[in-house]
Design a protein around this motif. Structure first.
Motif, mmCIF file in Angstrom:
data_model
loop_
_atom_site.group_PDB
_atom_site.id
_atom_site.type_symbol
_atom_site.label_atom_id
_atom_site.label_comp_id
_atom_site.label_asym_id
_atom_site.label_seq_id
_atom_site.Cartn_x
_atom_site.Cartn_y
_atom_site.Cartn_z
ATOM 1 N N ASP A 156 0.836 -1.210 0.000
ATOM 2 C CA ASP A 156 0.000 0.000 0.000
ATOM 3 C C ASP A 156 0.869 1.259 0.000
ATOM 4 O OD1 ASP A 156 -2.318 -1.468 -0.026
ATOM 5 O OD2 ASP A 156 -2.640 -1.357 2.155
ATOM 6 N N ALA A 157 1.944 1.246 0.781
ATOM 7 C CA ALA A 157 2.845 2.399 0.841
ATOM 8 C C ALA A 157 3.543 2.616 -0.501
ATOM 9 C CB ALA A 157 3.881 2.198 1.949
ATOM 10 N N ALA A 158 3.918 1.520 -1.164
ATOM 11 C CA ALA A 158 4.561 1.631 -2.471
ATOM 12 C C ALA A 158 3.600 2.229 -3.494
ATOM 13 C CB ALA A 158 5.053 0.260 -2.935
ATOM 14 N N ARG A 159 2.353 1.793 -3.435
ATOM 15 C CA ARG A 159 1.345 2.333 -4.346
ATOM 16 C C ARG A 159 1.161 3.832 -4.102
ATOM 17 N NH1 ARG A 159 -3.029 -0.903 -6.139
ATOM 18 N NH2 ARG A 159 -2.935 -2.073 -4.199
ATOM 19 N N ALA A 160 1.069 4.212 -2.827
ATOM 20 C CA ALA A 160 0.877 5.622 -2.475
ATOM 21 C C ALA A 160 2.065 6.474 -2.904
ATOM 22 C CB ALA A 160 0.638 5.759 -0.974
ATOM 23 N N ALA A 161 3.253 5.873 -2.931
ATOM 24 C CA ALA A 161 4.464 6.601 -3.309
ATOM 25 C C ALA A 161 4.652 6.688 -4.814
ATOM 26 C CB ALA A 161 5.686 5.935 -2.673
ATOM 27 N N GLY A 162 3.788 6.012 -5.573
ATOM 28 C CA GLY A 162 3.861 6.065 -7.024
ATOM 29 C C GLY A 162 4.803 5.064 -7.649
ATOM 30 N N LEU A 163 5.197 4.039 -6.899
ATOM 31 C CA LEU A 163 6.065 2.997 -7.439
ATOM 32 C C LEU A 163 5.201 2.015 -8.224
ATOM 33 C CD1 LEU A 163 8.316 2.442 -4.301
ATOM 34 C CD2 LEU A 163 9.001 3.515 -6.459
ATOM 35 N N ALA A 164 5.047 2.259 -9.513
ATOM 36 C CA ALA A 164 4.093 1.476 -10.297
ATOM 37 C C ALA A 164 4.663 1.194 -11.694
ATOM 38 C CB ALA A 164 2.772 2.244 -10.400
ATOM 39 N N PRO A 165 4.249 0.068 -12.303
ATOM 40 C CA PRO A 165 3.340 -0.911 -11.728
ATOM 41 C C PRO A 165 4.025 -1.771 -10.671
ATOM 42 C CG PRO A 165 4.108 -1.665 -13.861
ATOM 43 C CD PRO A 165 4.648 -0.272 -13.684
ATOM 44 N N ILE A 166 3.256 -2.224 -9.701
ATOM 45 C CA ILE A 166 3.785 -3.089 -8.647
ATOM 46 C C ILE A 166 3.617 -4.545 -9.082
ATOM 47 C CG2 ILE A 166 3.531 -3.856 -6.255
ATOM 48 C CD1 ILE A 166 2.427 -1.024 -5.645
ATOM 49 N N LYS A 167 4.714 -5.283 -9.012
ATOM 50 C CA LYS A 167 4.654 -6.713 -9.295
ATOM 51 C C LYS A 167 4.808 -7.493 -7.993
ATOM 52 C CE LYS A 167 6.445 -6.492 -14.013
ATOM 53 N NZ LYS A 167 7.509 -6.929 -14.955
ATOM 54 N N VAL A 168 4.165 -8.639 -7.949
ATOM 55 C CA VAL A 168 4.261 -9.532 -6.800
ATOM 56 C C VAL A 168 4.777 -10.879 -7.294
ATOM 57 C CG1 VAL A 168 2.995 -10.747 -4.978
ATOM 58 C CG2 VAL A 168 2.393 -8.377 -5.556
ATOM 59 N N ASN A 169 5.862 -11.362 -6.698
ATOM 60 C CA ASN A 169 6.451 -12.649 -7.057
ATOM 61 C C ASN A 169 6.086 -13.703 -6.025
ATOM 62 O OD1 ASN A 169 7.701 -11.698 -9.343
ATOM 63 N ND2 ASN A 169 9.742 -11.617 -8.458
ATOM 64 N N THR A 170 5.646 -14.862 -6.494
ATOM 65 C CA THR A 170 5.296 -15.977 -5.619
ATOM 66 C C THR A 170 6.027 -17.228 -6.063
ATOM 67 O OG1 THR A 170 3.070 -15.098 -5.182
ATOM 68 C CG2 THR A 170 3.425 -17.454 -4.793
ATOM 69 N N VAL A 171 6.885 -17.767 -5.213
ATOM 70 C CA VAL A 171 7.529 -19.050 -5.480
ATOM 71 C C VAL A 171 6.578 -20.150 -5.019
ATOM 72 C CG1 VAL A 171 9.462 -20.572 -4.911
ATOM 73 C CG2 VAL A 171 9.852 -18.118 -5.247
#
Length: 340
Positions: A156-171
């Motif tokens: 949420d903080a990354a989104r608010a800071a404008g770090l986009a697009p956000i990727k999520v990695n799942t092993v």
């Protein structure tokens, strides 16, 4: 310019920079707690590249055609004053004058407080590792019982800071978190995040990897598509490691990094610079080339660049295409040491 080719004609385009081998997690596929306990001796401070040394080496790679820098670890956010380094790297320019693509991979544990300083320093995008939304499963995977909620706060903080697009990695590891595939897909789709599932890989030699533990990409995709229909999506660029699929209703995308069942060595454009200044040309490397010693001994930029040219120009790595019982027994460098 096209980029420095290796022995198979693969151009040097991407550099992954590990800023520390330390990590506050003990994920079973990277730095398992039973092997790397509380007393494990990570690199002494004086063996780790300084920010000035890191930036100098990165600038040489950029001169050679690299246009994407990814900051990794260990866990990069445990490196003190990291936004200072981000600012230095963000100031680099390619030979055409364009800024570099600057991104970072993190476990998200310290992202809540650091997302804004990192963005302000020039970080453009971020990838967060998250192996389950279930606290019990996530705790079993990360080895330290770190709560999911703290990672979500970081996102949420990354989104608010404008770090986009956000990727999520799942092993995904069989018997551990394959039951998390669909819940993660639903969540990421609803949140507008780009989810990437990663086949459990035989990185390093301490994670107890067995082929039986791998959940193949086809199985992952079938699990999702049974509820959320998928259609193939085009690669965004040559060398993209994730196979991409879009949701048929246009509500986003999901990807699978299938280095075990669908090797992508043929388009690999990535080099890795470890925290102690070694250049690695493959995630599954047995050894690297020391750039720190000659740098500290006073070599010029031209001499260091010649070293990099020689290493990359002779590169023949294609481990995932050759994976066999013989290669599995090689004493590979641990992933936390060279950066994932």
């Amino acid at each position: 310019r096209p980029g420095l080719p290796d022995a198979f004609g693969r151009a040097l385009r991407d550099l992954r920079i590990s800023v520390t081998d330390r990590c506050n997690f003990r994920c079973l596929y990277c730095i398992p707690a039973e092997v790397f306990g509380r007393d494990f001796a990570f690199l002494p401070h004086d063996q780790v590249l300084t920010f000035e040394e890191t930036t100098r080496l990165a600038s040489l790679f950029v001169e050679l055609g690299v246009h994407k820098l990814r900051i990794t670890g260990g866990e990069p956010l445990v490196r003190r004053d990291l936004p200072v380094l981000i600012g230095e790297l963000a100031a680099l320019r390619t030979p055409t004058g364009a800024p570099v693509d600057l991104t970072l991979t993190t476990n998200g544990s310290a992202l809540r407080s650091l997302a804004r300083p990192l963005a302000d320093a020039g970080l453009q995008r971020i990838t967060v590792s998250l192996d389950s939304l279930d606290d019990a499963v996530f705790g079993a995977m990360n080895g330290v019982d770190f709560p999911v909620a703290r990672v979500l706060e970081g996102i949420d903080a990354a989104r608010a800071a404008g770090l986009a697009p956000i990727k999520v990695n799942t092993v995904v590891r069989r018997g551990m978190n394959e039951g998390s595939i669909l819940p993660l897909a639903r969540w990421a789709r609803a949140e507008g995040l780009i989810l990437r599932f990663i086949e459990y890989m035989d990185v390093g030699h301490s994670n107890g990897w067995r082929l039986d533990d791998v959940v193949p990409a086809d199985e992952i995709l079938a699990t999702i598509a049974a509820e959320l229909p998928l259609v193939p999506a085009e690669a965004q660029y040559r060398g993209e490691v994730a196979g991409r699929w879009a949701y048929a209703d246009g509500s986003g995308e999901v990807g699978v990094i299938a280095s075990v069942t669908r090797p992508f060595c043929g388009d690999c454009t990535r080099a890795r610079l470890s925290a102690d200044g070694h250049l690695y040309t493959c995630l599954f490397a047995v050894r690297g080339t020391d750039l720190k010693a000659p740098l500290r001994a006073g070599e010029t930029d031209a001499e260091l660049e010649a070293r990099i040219r020689a290493v990359w120009g002779g590169r023949t790595d294609r481990y995932s295409e050759l994976r066999s019982e013989a290669t599995e027994r090689l004493p590979k460098v641990e992933m936390f040491a060279l950066g994932g």
